[in-house]
Scaffold this active site. Structure first.
Site, PDB file in Angstrom:
ATOM      1  N   ASP A   1       0.704  -1.216   0.085  1.00 40.15           N
ATOM      2  CA  ASP A   1       0.054   0.072  -0.067  1.00 40.15           C
ATOM      3  C   ASP A   1       0.995   1.316  -0.128  1.00 40.15           C
ATOM      4  OD1 ASP A   1      -2.037  -1.594   0.121  1.00 40.15           O
ATOM      5  OD2 ASP A   1      -1.968  -1.966   2.299  1.00 40.15           O
TER       6      ASP A   1
ATOM      7  N   LYS B   1       1.746   1.862  -5.132  1.00 44.16           N
ATOM      8  CA  LYS B   1       2.422   1.444  -6.359  1.00 44.16           C
ATOM      9  C   LYS B   1       1.361   1.538  -7.728  1.00 44.16           C
ATOM     10  CE  LYS B   1       2.350  -2.846  -4.334  1.00 44.16           C
ATOM     11  NZ  LYS B   1       2.036  -2.291  -2.728  1.00 44.16           N
TER      12      LYS B   1
ATOM     13  N   GLY C   1      -4.706  -4.170  -3.636  1.00 44.39           N
ATOM     14  CA  GLY C   1      -5.698  -3.346  -3.927  1.00 44.39           C
ATOM     15  C   GLY C   1      -4.943  -1.766  -4.370  1.00 44.39           C
ATOM     16  N   HIS C   2      -4.959  -1.460  -5.572  1.00 48.08           N
ATOM     17  CA  HIS C   2      -4.435  -0.439  -6.232  1.00 48.08           C
ATOM     18  C   HIS C   2      -5.020   0.658  -6.343  1.00 48.08           C
ATOM     19  CE1 HIS C   2      -0.622  -3.568  -7.179  1.00 48.08           C
ATOM     20  NE2 HIS C   2      -0.966  -3.254  -5.798  1.00 48.08           N
TER      21      HIS C   2
ATOM     22  N   GLN D   1       1.825  -6.187  -3.642  1.00 43.71           N
ATOM     23  CA  GLN D   1       2.492  -6.501  -2.172  1.00 43.71           C
ATOM     24  C   GLN D   1       3.759  -5.737  -1.965  1.00 43.71           C
ATOM     25  OE1 GLN D   1       1.149  -9.764  -3.608  1.00 43.71           O
ATOM     26  NE2 GLN D   1      -0.800  -8.599  -3.014  1.00 43.71           N
TER      27      GLN D   1
HETATM   28  P1  GDP Z   1      -0.584   0.155  -3.529  1.00 44.84           P
HETATM   29  O1  GDP Z   1      -1.343  -1.172  -2.961  1.00 44.84           O
HETATM   30  O2  GDP Z   1       0.756   0.329  -3.434  1.00 44.84           O
HETATM   31  O3  GDP Z   1      -1.053   0.585  -4.859  1.00 44.84           O
HETATM   32  O4  GDP Z   1      -1.241   1.324  -2.548  1.00 44.84           O
HETATM   33  P2  GDP Z   1      -2.834   1.681  -2.169  1.00 44.84           P
HETATM   34  O5  GDP Z   1      -3.544   2.220  -3.311  1.00 44.84           O
HETATM   35  O6  GDP Z   1      -3.435   0.327  -1.526  1.00 44.84           O
HETATM   36  O7  GDP Z   1      -2.741   2.563  -1.079  1.00 44.84           O
HETATM   37  C1  GDP Z   1      -2.146   3.771  -1.397  1.00 44.84           C
HETATM   38  C2  GDP Z   1      -3.204   4.815  -0.937  1.00 44.84           C
HETATM   39  O8  GDP Z   1      -2.399   6.193  -1.017  1.00 44.84           O
HETATM   40  C3  GDP Z   1      -4.322   5.035  -1.871  1.00 44.84           C
HETATM   41  O9  GDP Z   1      -5.437   5.459  -1.347  1.00 44.84           O
HETATM   42  C4  GDP Z   1      -3.735   6.366  -2.891  1.00 44.84           C
HETATM   43  O10 GDP Z   1      -4.796   6.928  -3.474  1.00 44.84           O
HETATM   44  C5  GDP Z   1      -2.870   7.140  -2.007  1.00 44.84           C
HETATM   45  N1  GDP Z   1      -1.879   7.826  -2.362  1.00 44.84           N
HETATM   46  C6  GDP Z   1      -1.012   7.601  -3.216  1.00 44.84           C
HETATM   47  N2  GDP Z   1      -0.160   8.485  -3.531  1.00 44.84           N
HETATM   48  C7  GDP Z   1      -0.355   9.447  -2.328  1.00 44.84           C
HETATM   49  C8  GDP Z   1       0.128  10.682  -1.976  1.00 44.84           C
HETATM   50  O11 GDP Z   1       1.356  10.914  -2.437  1.00 44.84           O
HETATM   51  N3  GDP Z   1      -0.576  11.351  -1.083  1.00 44.84           N
HETATM   52  C9  GDP Z   1      -1.732  10.891  -0.804  1.00 44.84           C
HETATM   53  N4  GDP Z   1      -2.253  11.746   0.352  1.00 44.84           N
HETATM   54  N5  GDP Z   1      -2.140   9.912  -0.899  1.00 44.84           N
HETATM   55  C10 GDP Z   1      -1.560   8.998  -1.683  1.00 44.84           C
HETATM   56  P1  IMO Z   2      -1.121  -4.266  -2.426  1.00 40.58           P
HETATM   57  O1  IMO Z   2      -0.346  -4.992  -3.733  1.00 40.58           O
HETATM   58  C1  IMO Z   2      -0.686  -4.803   2.105  1.00 40.58           C
HETATM   59  C2  IMO Z   2      -1.018  -8.972   3.681  1.00 40.58           C
HETATM   60  C3  IMO Z   2      -2.285  -9.397   4.243  1.00 40.58           C
HETATM   61  C4  IMO Z   2      -1.512 -10.429   5.432  1.00 40.58           C
HETATM   62  C5  IMO Z   2      -0.506 -11.039   4.257  1.00 40.58           C
HETATM   63  C6  IMO Z   2      -0.739 -12.369   3.772  1.00 40.58           C
HETATM   64  O2  IMO Z   2      -2.291  -3.638  -2.247  1.00 40.58           O
HETATM   65  O3  IMO Z   2       0.047  -3.699  -1.428  1.00 40.58           O
HETATM   66  P2  IMO Z   2      -2.214 -13.055   1.595  1.00 40.58           P
HETATM   67  O4  IMO Z   2      -3.918 -12.689   1.581  1.00 40.58           O
HETATM   68  O5  IMO Z   2      -1.482 -12.286   0.624  1.00 40.58           O
HETATM   69  O6  IMO Z   2      -1.927 -14.319   1.994  1.00 40.58           O
HETATM   70  O7  IMO Z   2      -1.994 -12.435   3.066  1.00 40.58           O
HETATM   71  O8  IMO Z   2       0.037 -10.113   3.325  1.00 40.58           O
HETATM   72  N1  IMO Z   2      -1.288  -8.290   2.242  1.00 40.58           N
HETATM   73  C7  IMO Z   2      -1.252  -7.122   1.796  1.00 40.58           C
HETATM   74  N2  IMO Z   2      -0.811  -5.914   2.679  1.00 40.58           N
HETATM   75  N3  IMO Z   2      -1.121  -4.638   0.756  1.00 40.58           N
HETATM   76  C8  IMO Z   2      -1.397  -5.674  -0.122  1.00 40.58           C
HETATM   77  O9  IMO Z   2      -1.425  -5.670  -1.402  1.00 40.58           O
HETATM   78  C9  IMO Z   2      -1.328  -6.974   0.617  1.00 40.58           C
HETATM   79  N4  IMO Z   2      -1.643  -8.076   0.007  1.00 40.58           N
HETATM   80  C10 IMO Z   2      -1.570  -9.050   0.954  1.00 40.58           C
HETATM   81  O10 IMO Z   2      -2.748  -8.189   5.128  1.00 40.58           O
HETATM   82  O11 IMO Z   2      -0.840  -9.771   6.393  1.00 40.58           O
HETATM   83 MG    MG Z   3      -2.895  -1.706  -1.833  1.00 47.55          MG
END
Ligand code: GDP
Ligand code: IMO
Ligand code: MG
Length: 425
Positions: free
Chosen positions: A13, A16, A40-41, A224
Protein backbone atom coordinates in the site's frame (compact mmCIF):
# COMPACT_ATOMS: atom_id res chain seq x y z
CA UNK A 1 14.59 2.05 -20.54
CA UNK A 2 12.85 -0.99 -21.98
CA UNK A 3 11.72 -2.66 -18.73
CA UNK A 4 11.07 -0.82 -15.46
CA UNK A 5 9.92 -2.53 -12.28
CA UNK A 6 7.72 -0.85 -9.68
CA UNK A 7 8.20 -2.57 -6.33
CA UNK A 8 6.89 -1.88 -2.84
CA UNK A 9 9.68 -1.36 -0.30
CA UNK A 10 7.64 -1.76 2.90
CA UNK A 11 4.57 -3.90 3.73
CA UNK A 12 2.36 -2.87 0.83
CA UNK A 13 0.00 0.00 0.00
CA UNK A 14 2.88 2.36 -0.68
CA UNK A 15 1.11 3.81 -3.74
CA UNK A 16 2.29 1.36 -6.41
CA UNK A 17 -0.96 1.82 -8.33
CA UNK A 18 -0.57 5.59 -8.49
CA UNK A 19 3.08 5.36 -9.56
CA UNK A 20 2.35 2.68 -12.14
CA UNK A 21 -0.37 4.89 -13.58
CA UNK A 22 2.01 7.86 -13.62
CA UNK A 23 4.84 5.97 -15.33
CA UNK A 24 2.46 4.23 -17.75
CA UNK A 25 2.07 7.49 -19.66
CA UNK A 26 5.41 6.71 -21.29
CA UNK A 27 5.08 2.92 -21.50
CA UNK A 28 3.56 0.44 -23.95
CA UNK A 29 2.86 -2.59 -21.77
CA UNK A 30 2.10 -2.89 -18.05
CA UNK A 31 2.55 -6.35 -16.55
CA UNK A 32 1.45 -7.74 -13.18
CA UNK A 33 3.97 -10.43 -12.23
CA UNK A 34 2.78 -11.91 -8.92
CA UNK A 35 0.07 -11.90 -6.30
CA UNK A 36 -3.62 -11.90 -7.03
CA UNK A 37 -6.66 -10.05 -5.79
CA UNK A 38 -5.07 -9.64 -2.38
CA UNK A 39 -3.70 -6.46 -4.00
CA UNK A 40 -5.63 -3.21 -3.97
CA UNK A 41 -4.12 -0.45 -6.10
CA UNK A 42 -5.95 2.85 -5.93
CA UNK A 43 -5.67 5.50 -8.61
CA UNK A 44 -7.45 8.83 -8.58
CA UNK A 45 -8.03 10.53 -11.95
CA UNK A 46 -9.86 13.87 -12.04
CA UNK A 47 -11.41 13.07 -8.67
CA UNK A 48 -12.64 9.64 -9.79
CA UNK A 49 -11.17 6.67 -7.88
CA UNK A 50 -10.30 3.30 -9.40
CA UNK A 51 -9.42 0.38 -7.10
CA UNK A 52 -7.63 -2.30 -9.10
CA UNK A 53 -7.01 -5.82 -7.84
CA UNK A 54 -5.90 -8.03 -10.69
CA UNK A 55 -5.91 -5.76 -13.70
CA UNK A 56 -2.63 -3.85 -14.21
CA UNK A 57 -2.83 -0.18 -13.28
CA UNK A 58 -1.87 0.97 -16.80
CA UNK A 59 -5.29 -0.14 -18.05
CA UNK A 60 -6.66 3.40 -17.73
CA UNK A 61 -4.65 4.48 -20.79
CA UNK A 62 -5.79 3.53 -24.29
CA UNK A 63 -2.21 3.10 -25.51
CA UNK A 64 -1.30 0.46 -22.89
CA UNK A 65 -1.49 -3.31 -23.32
CA UNK A 66 -2.16 -4.71 -19.84
CA UNK A 67 -0.75 -8.15 -19.14
CA UNK A 68 -1.44 -10.59 -16.31
CA UNK A 69 1.76 -12.60 -16.14
CA UNK A 70 2.35 -16.27 -15.36
CA UNK A 71 3.34 -15.48 -11.76
CA UNK A 72 -0.13 -14.20 -10.85
CA UNK A 73 -2.90 -16.30 -9.28
CA UNK A 74 -6.22 -15.55 -10.97
CA UNK A 75 -9.72 -15.88 -9.61
CA UNK A 76 -11.60 -15.75 -12.93
CA UNK A 77 -14.90 -14.57 -11.40
CA UNK A 78 -13.10 -11.69 -9.67
CA UNK A 79 -11.27 -10.79 -12.87
CA UNK A 80 -14.50 -10.66 -14.87
CA UNK A 81 -16.18 -8.57 -12.20
CA UNK A 82 -13.28 -6.14 -12.15
CA UNK A 83 -13.35 -5.84 -15.93
CA UNK A 84 -17.09 -5.15 -15.86
CA UNK A 85 -16.61 -2.45 -13.23
CA UNK A 86 -13.90 -0.80 -15.32
CA UNK A 87 -16.01 -1.01 -18.47
CA UNK A 88 -18.93 0.59 -16.66
CA UNK A 89 -16.61 3.52 -15.92
CA UNK A 90 -15.76 3.81 -19.62
CA UNK A 91 -12.38 2.05 -19.53
CA UNK A 92 -11.48 -0.01 -22.61
CA UNK A 93 -10.28 -3.38 -21.26
CA UNK A 94 -10.19 -5.20 -24.59
CA UNK A 95 -6.39 -5.30 -24.87
CA UNK A 96 -5.86 -7.35 -21.68
CA UNK A 97 -3.82 -10.54 -22.14
CA UNK A 98 -3.82 -13.20 -19.40
CA UNK A 99 -1.04 -15.76 -19.25
CA UNK A 100 -2.24 -19.31 -19.87
CA UNK A 101 0.37 -20.40 -17.35
CA UNK A 102 -1.02 -18.32 -14.49
CA UNK A 103 -2.65 -20.46 -11.81
CA UNK A 104 -6.35 -20.41 -11.00
CA UNK A 105 -7.76 -19.64 -7.58
CA UNK A 106 -10.43 -22.26 -6.97
CA UNK A 107 -13.34 -22.20 -4.47
CA UNK A 108 -11.53 -24.61 -2.15
CA UNK A 109 -8.54 -22.23 -1.97
CA UNK A 110 -10.67 -19.49 -0.51
CA UNK A 111 -12.41 -21.85 1.87
CA UNK A 112 -9.09 -23.27 3.07
CA UNK A 113 -7.61 -19.79 3.50
CA UNK A 114 -10.53 -18.89 5.80
CA UNK A 115 -10.39 -22.20 7.69
CA UNK A 116 -6.62 -22.14 8.20
CA UNK A 117 -6.78 -18.61 9.56
CA UNK A 118 -9.52 -19.65 11.97
CA UNK A 119 -7.55 -22.75 12.96
CA UNK A 120 -4.46 -20.64 13.71
CA UNK A 121 -6.50 -18.60 16.20
CA UNK A 122 -4.31 -16.04 17.92
CA UNK A 123 -1.45 -17.00 15.59
CA UNK A 124 -3.49 -16.09 12.51
CA UNK A 125 -1.55 -14.16 9.84
CA UNK A 126 -4.38 -11.79 9.00
CA UNK A 127 -4.47 -12.85 5.34
CA UNK A 128 -6.90 -11.26 2.93
CA UNK A 129 -8.76 -14.61 2.88
CA UNK A 130 -8.77 -14.56 -0.90
CA UNK A 131 -7.23 -18.01 -1.30
CA UNK A 132 -3.81 -16.69 -2.29
CA UNK A 133 -1.68 -18.91 -0.02
CA UNK A 134 -3.53 -22.16 -0.79
CA UNK A 135 -3.41 -21.43 -4.55
CA UNK A 136 0.37 -20.88 -4.50
CA UNK A 137 0.75 -23.96 -2.28
CA UNK A 138 -1.00 -26.07 -4.92
CA UNK A 139 1.21 -24.53 -7.60
CA UNK A 140 4.30 -25.61 -5.63
CA UNK A 141 2.78 -29.03 -4.94
CA UNK A 142 2.12 -29.36 -8.67
CA UNK A 143 -1.60 -29.96 -8.29
CA UNK A 144 -2.73 -26.49 -9.38
CA UNK A 145 -5.11 -25.80 -12.23
CA UNK A 146 -3.94 -23.18 -14.69
CA UNK A 147 -5.72 -20.58 -16.77
CA UNK A 148 -5.02 -22.61 -19.91
CA UNK A 149 -6.95 -25.55 -18.41
CA UNK A 150 -10.12 -23.48 -18.84
CA UNK A 151 -9.84 -24.15 -22.57
CA UNK A 152 -9.45 -27.93 -22.21
CA UNK A 153 -12.51 -29.27 -20.35
CA UNK A 154 -11.22 -32.85 -20.30
CA UNK A 155 -7.94 -31.92 -18.62
CA UNK A 156 -9.71 -29.45 -16.31
CA UNK A 157 -12.12 -32.13 -15.06
CA UNK A 158 -9.38 -34.75 -14.67
CA UNK A 159 -7.15 -32.44 -12.66
CA UNK A 160 -10.06 -31.18 -10.58
CA UNK A 161 -11.20 -34.71 -9.73
CA UNK A 162 -7.75 -35.64 -8.45
CA UNK A 163 -7.13 -32.53 -6.39
CA UNK A 164 -10.66 -32.23 -5.04
CA UNK A 165 -10.48 -35.73 -3.54
CA UNK A 166 -7.68 -34.58 -1.28
CA UNK A 167 -9.25 -31.17 -0.57
CA UNK A 168 -12.55 -32.81 0.39
CA UNK A 169 -10.79 -35.10 2.84
CA UNK A 170 -9.22 -32.05 4.45
CA UNK A 171 -12.50 -30.12 4.45
CA UNK A 172 -14.61 -32.94 5.87
CA UNK A 173 -12.21 -34.87 8.12
CA UNK A 174 -10.10 -32.06 9.51
CA UNK A 175 -12.38 -29.04 9.42
CA UNK A 176 -15.75 -30.76 9.64
CA UNK A 177 -17.03 -28.81 6.65
CA UNK A 178 -19.19 -30.05 3.77
CA UNK A 179 -17.41 -31.54 0.76
CA UNK A 180 -17.34 -29.55 -2.46
CA UNK A 181 -18.84 -30.94 -5.63
CA UNK A 182 -16.53 -31.32 -8.64
CA UNK A 183 -19.46 -31.07 -11.05
CA UNK A 184 -20.63 -27.76 -9.59
CA UNK A 185 -17.13 -26.29 -9.75
CA UNK A 186 -16.55 -27.55 -13.30
CA UNK A 187 -19.89 -26.13 -14.44
CA UNK A 188 -19.13 -22.74 -12.97
CA UNK A 189 -15.57 -22.57 -14.30
CA UNK A 190 -16.05 -24.25 -17.67
CA UNK A 191 -19.56 -23.23 -18.68
CA UNK A 192 -19.91 -19.84 -17.04
CA UNK A 193 -16.42 -18.34 -16.76
CA UNK A 194 -14.24 -20.03 -19.40
CA UNK A 195 -16.08 -18.71 -22.49
CA UNK A 196 -15.56 -15.15 -21.24
CA UNK A 197 -11.95 -15.59 -20.15
CA UNK A 198 -10.82 -17.62 -23.19
CA UNK A 199 -10.45 -14.67 -25.61
CA UNK A 200 -8.02 -13.00 -23.20
CA UNK A 201 -5.71 -15.98 -22.74
CA UNK A 202 -2.37 -15.80 -24.48
CA UNK A 203 1.32 -16.63 -24.55
CA UNK A 204 2.43 -13.64 -22.52
CA UNK A 205 6.11 -14.65 -22.60
CA UNK A 206 6.07 -14.20 -26.37
CA UNK A 207 4.05 -11.00 -26.04
CA UNK A 208 6.61 -9.38 -23.71
CA UNK A 209 9.62 -10.52 -25.72
CA UNK A 210 8.08 -9.40 -29.00
CA UNK A 211 7.44 -6.03 -27.40
CA UNK A 212 11.06 -5.79 -26.23
CA UNK A 213 12.30 -6.74 -29.69
CA UNK A 214 10.23 -3.90 -31.16
CA UNK A 215 11.83 -1.45 -28.73
CA UNK A 216 8.61 -0.99 -26.77
CA UNK A 217 8.69 0.03 -23.10
CA UNK A 218 7.52 -2.37 -20.43
CA UNK A 219 6.45 -1.59 -16.90
CA UNK A 220 6.29 -4.41 -14.36
CA UNK A 221 3.85 -3.64 -11.58
CA UNK A 222 4.61 -5.39 -8.34
CA UNK A 223 1.87 -6.17 -5.86
CA UNK A 224 2.41 -6.48 -2.10
CA UNK A 225 5.96 -5.55 -1.17
CA UNK A 226 9.50 -6.49 -0.18
CA UNK A 227 8.69 -7.29 3.45
CA UNK A 228 5.69 -9.41 2.45
CA UNK A 229 7.98 -11.46 0.18
CA UNK A 230 7.84 -15.18 0.87
CA UNK A 231 11.65 -15.43 1.06
CA UNK A 232 12.75 -12.00 2.23
CA UNK A 233 9.80 -10.74 4.23
CA UNK A 234 8.91 -11.11 7.89
CA UNK A 235 8.04 -14.82 7.53
CA UNK A 236 5.52 -16.24 8.33
CA UNK A 237 3.72 -12.89 8.24
CA UNK A 238 4.12 -12.62 4.49
CA UNK A 239 2.26 -13.37 1.30
CA UNK A 240 2.95 -16.52 -0.73
CA UNK A 241 4.73 -15.02 -3.74
CA UNK A 242 7.90 -13.04 -4.52
CA UNK A 243 7.09 -9.34 -4.91
CA UNK A 244 10.83 -8.43 -4.99
CA UNK A 245 12.26 -7.37 -8.34
CA UNK A 246 13.60 -10.89 -8.96
CA UNK A 247 9.98 -12.03 -9.01
CA UNK A 248 9.40 -9.69 -11.95
CA UNK A 249 11.53 -12.04 -14.07
CA UNK A 250 10.05 -15.35 -12.94
CA UNK A 251 6.53 -13.94 -12.97
CA UNK A 252 6.69 -12.48 -16.47
CA UNK A 253 9.27 -14.54 -18.38
CA UNK A 254 11.70 -11.65 -18.82
CA UNK A 255 15.36 -12.35 -18.15
CA UNK A 256 17.34 -10.49 -15.47
CA UNK A 257 19.24 -8.48 -18.09
CA UNK A 258 15.96 -7.18 -19.52
CA UNK A 259 15.31 -5.14 -16.37
CA UNK A 260 16.78 -1.68 -16.77
CA UNK A 261 15.25 0.42 -13.99
CA UNK A 262 13.85 -0.61 -10.65
CA UNK A 263 11.77 1.96 -8.83
CA UNK A 264 11.08 1.30 -5.17
CA UNK A 265 7.91 2.85 -3.79
CA UNK A 266 8.09 4.05 -0.20
CA UNK A 267 5.56 5.88 1.89
CA UNK A 268 6.94 8.85 3.85
CA UNK A 269 5.98 6.74 6.90
CA UNK A 270 5.18 3.01 7.09
CA UNK A 271 1.95 1.01 7.18
CA UNK A 272 1.15 -2.65 7.58
CA UNK A 273 -2.11 -4.64 7.42
CA UNK A 274 -2.35 -7.95 9.23
CA UNK A 275 -0.13 -9.45 11.90
CA UNK A 276 3.67 -9.46 12.21
CA UNK A 277 6.57 -7.44 13.60
CA UNK A 278 6.61 -3.67 13.06
CA UNK A 279 9.53 -2.01 14.91
CA UNK A 280 8.48 1.63 14.35
CA UNK A 281 4.76 1.11 14.98
CA UNK A 282 2.89 4.05 16.49
CA UNK A 283 -0.22 3.85 18.58
CA UNK A 284 -2.09 6.48 20.53
CA UNK A 285 -3.06 9.87 19.14
CA UNK A 286 -0.18 10.14 16.69
CA UNK A 287 -1.00 6.78 15.14
CA UNK A 288 -4.64 7.76 14.92
CA UNK A 289 -3.70 11.04 13.23
CA UNK A 290 -1.71 9.28 10.51
CA UNK A 291 -4.50 6.74 9.95
CA UNK A 292 -7.01 9.56 9.58
CA UNK A 293 -4.91 11.93 7.49
CA UNK A 294 -3.58 9.10 5.31
CA UNK A 295 -6.97 7.32 4.99
CA UNK A 296 -5.15 4.19 6.05
CA UNK A 297 -7.86 1.64 5.40
CA UNK A 298 -7.47 -1.26 2.94
CA UNK A 299 -8.29 -0.31 -0.64
CA UNK A 300 -10.47 -3.39 -1.09
CA UNK A 301 -10.65 -5.08 2.30
CA UNK A 302 -11.41 -1.88 4.26
CA UNK A 303 -9.15 -3.10 7.08
CA UNK A 304 -7.45 -0.46 9.24
CA UNK A 305 -3.74 -0.27 8.54
CA UNK A 306 -1.18 -0.14 11.33
CA UNK A 307 1.10 2.91 11.03
CA UNK A 308 4.63 3.85 12.10
CA UNK A 309 7.63 6.08 11.39
CA UNK A 310 9.76 5.73 8.27
CA UNK A 311 12.19 2.87 8.73
CA UNK A 312 15.52 3.32 6.94
CA UNK A 313 16.69 -0.13 8.07
CA UNK A 314 13.95 -1.67 5.95
CA UNK A 315 14.56 0.79 3.12
CA UNK A 316 18.27 -0.11 2.95
CA UNK A 317 17.40 -3.79 2.86
CA UNK A 318 14.82 -3.14 0.13
CA UNK A 319 17.45 -1.22 -1.83
CA UNK A 320 19.81 -4.19 -1.93
CA UNK A 321 17.20 -6.93 -2.32
CA UNK A 322 15.68 -5.19 -5.34
CA UNK A 323 18.72 -3.41 -6.86
CA UNK A 324 16.74 -0.20 -6.58
CA UNK A 325 17.82 2.45 -9.07
CA UNK A 326 15.51 5.11 -7.58
CA UNK A 327 12.72 5.61 -5.08
CA UNK A 328 9.32 7.27 -5.35
CA UNK A 329 8.32 8.71 -1.99
CA UNK A 330 4.55 8.89 -1.52
CA UNK A 331 2.17 10.58 0.91
CA UNK A 332 4.58 13.25 2.10
CA UNK A 333 1.52 15.50 2.45
CA UNK A 334 0.12 13.25 5.18
CA UNK A 335 2.90 14.51 7.50
CA UNK A 336 2.01 18.19 6.85
CA UNK A 337 0.64 18.96 10.32
CA UNK A 338 3.33 17.30 12.46
CA UNK A 339 5.68 19.45 14.55
CA UNK A 340 8.39 16.85 14.42
CA UNK A 341 8.91 13.68 12.43
CA UNK A 342 10.98 10.71 13.48
CA UNK A 343 13.03 8.53 11.16
CA UNK A 344 14.36 5.18 12.28
CA UNK A 345 18.02 5.04 11.21
CA UNK A 346 19.03 1.81 12.94
CA UNK A 347 17.92 -0.86 15.40
CA UNK A 348 19.48 -2.06 18.63
CA UNK A 349 18.93 -5.41 20.31
CA UNK A 350 20.98 -7.09 23.03
CA UNK A 351 23.59 -4.33 22.85
CA UNK A 352 24.10 -4.86 19.10
CA UNK A 353 23.43 -2.13 16.51
CA UNK A 354 21.75 -3.15 13.25
CA UNK A 355 21.82 -1.14 10.00
CA UNK A 356 20.00 -3.97 8.19
CA UNK A 357 17.20 -6.13 9.61
CA UNK A 358 18.52 -8.99 11.75
CA UNK A 359 17.87 -12.23 9.89
CA UNK A 360 16.60 -13.96 13.03
CA UNK A 361 12.92 -13.28 13.65
CA UNK A 362 13.29 -13.58 17.43
CA UNK A 363 15.79 -10.71 17.33
CA UNK A 364 13.62 -8.67 14.96
CA UNK A 365 10.67 -8.96 17.33
CA UNK A 366 12.80 -7.43 20.11
CA UNK A 367 14.62 -4.60 18.34
CA UNK A 368 14.44 -1.03 19.56
CA UNK A 369 14.45 1.61 16.81
CA UNK A 370 17.11 4.34 16.93
CA UNK A 371 15.46 7.59 15.85
CA UNK A 372 16.62 10.89 14.41
CA UNK A 373 14.12 13.69 14.81
CA UNK A 374 13.39 16.06 11.93
CA UNK A 375 11.40 19.30 12.20
CA UNK A 376 8.01 19.35 10.46
CA UNK A 377 7.03 22.00 7.87
CA UNK A 378 3.54 22.97 9.00
CA UNK A 379 2.30 23.72 5.48
CA UNK A 380 -0.14 22.13 3.04
CA UNK A 381 1.86 20.45 0.26
CA UNK A 382 -1.08 19.17 -1.76
CA UNK A 383 -1.20 21.93 -4.36
CA UNK A 384 2.52 22.14 -5.09
CA UNK A 385 3.59 21.12 -8.58
CA UNK A 386 7.34 21.77 -8.34
CA UNK A 387 9.83 20.40 -5.82
CA UNK A 388 11.40 23.85 -5.48
CA UNK A 389 8.11 25.18 -4.01
CA UNK A 390 8.27 22.81 -1.02
CA UNK A 391 9.14 24.33 2.37
CA UNK A 392 12.81 23.85 3.25
CA UNK A 393 11.95 21.44 6.10
CA UNK A 394 10.09 19.17 3.65
CA UNK A 395 13.03 19.26 1.23
CA UNK A 396 15.35 18.44 4.14
CA UNK A 397 13.19 15.47 5.10
CA UNK A 398 13.39 14.11 1.54
CA UNK A 399 17.16 14.68 1.41
CA UNK A 400 17.60 12.96 4.78
CA UNK A 401 15.67 9.89 3.62
CA UNK A 402 17.82 9.72 0.48
CA UNK A 403 20.92 9.87 2.61
CA UNK A 404 19.88 7.21 5.15
CA UNK A 405 18.64 4.74 2.55
CA UNK A 406 21.37 5.44 -0.01
CA UNK A 407 19.04 5.75 -3.02
CA UNK A 408 17.94 8.88 -4.89
CA UNK A 409 14.30 9.95 -4.65
CA UNK A 410 13.00 10.82 -8.12
CA UNK A 411 9.29 11.41 -7.40
CA UNK A 412 7.51 12.76 -4.33
CA UNK A 413 3.76 12.28 -3.91
CA UNK A 414 1.85 15.19 -2.39
CA UNK A 415 -1.70 13.87 -2.78
CA UNK A 416 -3.64 10.90 -4.20
CA UNK A 417 -4.45 12.54 -7.55
CA UNK A 418 -2.67 11.61 -10.75
CA UNK A 419 -1.15 15.10 -10.98
CA UNK A 420 -0.22 15.40 -7.30
CA UNK A 421 3.50 14.78 -7.39
CA UNK A 422 6.73 16.75 -7.66
CA UNK A 423 10.10 15.74 -9.03
CA UNK A 424 13.32 16.63 -7.20
CA UNK A 425 15.85 17.72 -9.83
P1 GDP B 1 -0.73 0.22 -3.52
O1 GDP B 1 -1.34 -1.04 -3.02
O2 GDP B 1 0.75 0.28 -3.29
O3 GDP B 1 -1.09 0.56 -4.93
O4 GDP B 1 -1.33 1.39 -2.61
P2 GDP B 1 -2.90 1.59 -2.25
O5 GDP B 1 -3.58 2.14 -3.45
O6 GDP B 1 -3.46 0.37 -1.61
O7 GDP B 1 -2.78 2.65 -1.08
C1 GDP B 1 -2.17 3.88 -1.29
C2 GDP B 1 -3.20 4.97 -0.97
O8 GDP B 1 -2.56 6.22 -0.91
C3 GDP B 1 -4.28 5.11 -2.03
O9 GDP B 1 -5.48 5.47 -1.40
C4 GDP B 1 -3.77 6.25 -2.90
O10 GDP B 1 -4.83 6.97 -3.54
C5 GDP B 1 -3.10 7.11 -1.87
N1 GDP B 1 -1.93 7.88 -2.34
C6 GDP B 1 -0.96 7.52 -3.22
N2 GDP B 1 -0.01 8.47 -3.28
C7 GDP B 1 -0.39 9.45 -2.42
C8 GDP B 1 0.19 10.68 -2.00
O11 GDP B 1 1.27 11.08 -2.43
N3 GDP B 1 -0.51 11.41 -1.06
C9 GDP B 1 -1.71 10.99 -0.54
N4 GDP B 1 -2.31 11.74 0.36
N5 GDP B 1 -2.27 9.83 -0.91
C10 GDP B 1 -1.61 9.07 -1.82
P1 IMO C 1 -0.95 -4.25 -2.24
O1 IMO C 1 -0.53 -4.76 -3.59
C1 IMO C 1 -0.92 -4.77 2.07
C2 IMO C 1 -0.90 -8.90 3.53
C3 IMO C 1 -2.11 -9.38 4.31
C4 IMO C 1 -1.46 -10.39 5.24
C5 IMO C 1 -0.38 -11.02 4.38
C6 IMO C 1 -0.79 -12.34 3.75
O2 IMO C 1 -2.24 -3.50 -2.25
O3 IMO C 1 0.18 -3.51 -1.59
P2 IMO C 1 -2.38 -12.97 1.72
O4 IMO C 1 -3.86 -12.76 1.53
O5 IMO C 1 -1.53 -12.38 0.66
O6 IMO C 1 -2.04 -14.42 1.96
O7 IMO C 1 -2.06 -12.21 3.11
O8 IMO C 1 -0.11 -10.07 3.35
N1 IMO C 1 -1.18 -8.35 2.20
C7 IMO C 1 -1.13 -7.04 1.90
N2 IMO C 1 -0.92 -5.97 2.69
N3 IMO C 1 -1.07 -4.62 0.74
C8 IMO C 1 -1.26 -5.68 -0.06
O9 IMO C 1 -1.28 -5.58 -1.41
C9 IMO C 1 -1.35 -6.96 0.52
N4 IMO C 1 -1.54 -8.21 0.02
C10 IMO C 1 -1.43 -9.04 1.06
O10 IMO C 1 -2.72 -8.32 4.99
O11 IMO C 1 -0.81 -9.70 6.30
MG1 MG D 1 -2.90 -1.64 -1.76
Amino acid sequence: MPATVVVGTQWGDEGKGKLTDLLARDMDLVIRYQGGHNAGHRIVVDGEAFALQLVPSGVLYDHITPIIGNGVVVDPAVLLHELETLQAKGVDVSRLVVSGNAHLIMPYHQELDRLTERFLGKNALGTTKRGIGPAYADKSSRVGLRVQDLTDPKIFREKLDVVLKEKNLILTKIYNRPAMDAKDIAEKYLDELAPRIAPMIGDTVTVVHDALAKGQRLLLEGAQATFLDLDHGTYPFVTSSNPVAGGACTGSGLGPRDLTAIMGIAKAYVTRVGAGPFPTELDGDLGELLVTRGHEFGTNTGRRRRVGWFDAVMARQAARLNSLTEVALTKLDVLDTLDEIKVCVGYTAGGVRYDYPPYHQSVLHDVEPVYEVMPGWGADLTSFTKFEQLPQAAKNYVAFLEQVMGVAISVVGVGPGREQFVRPS
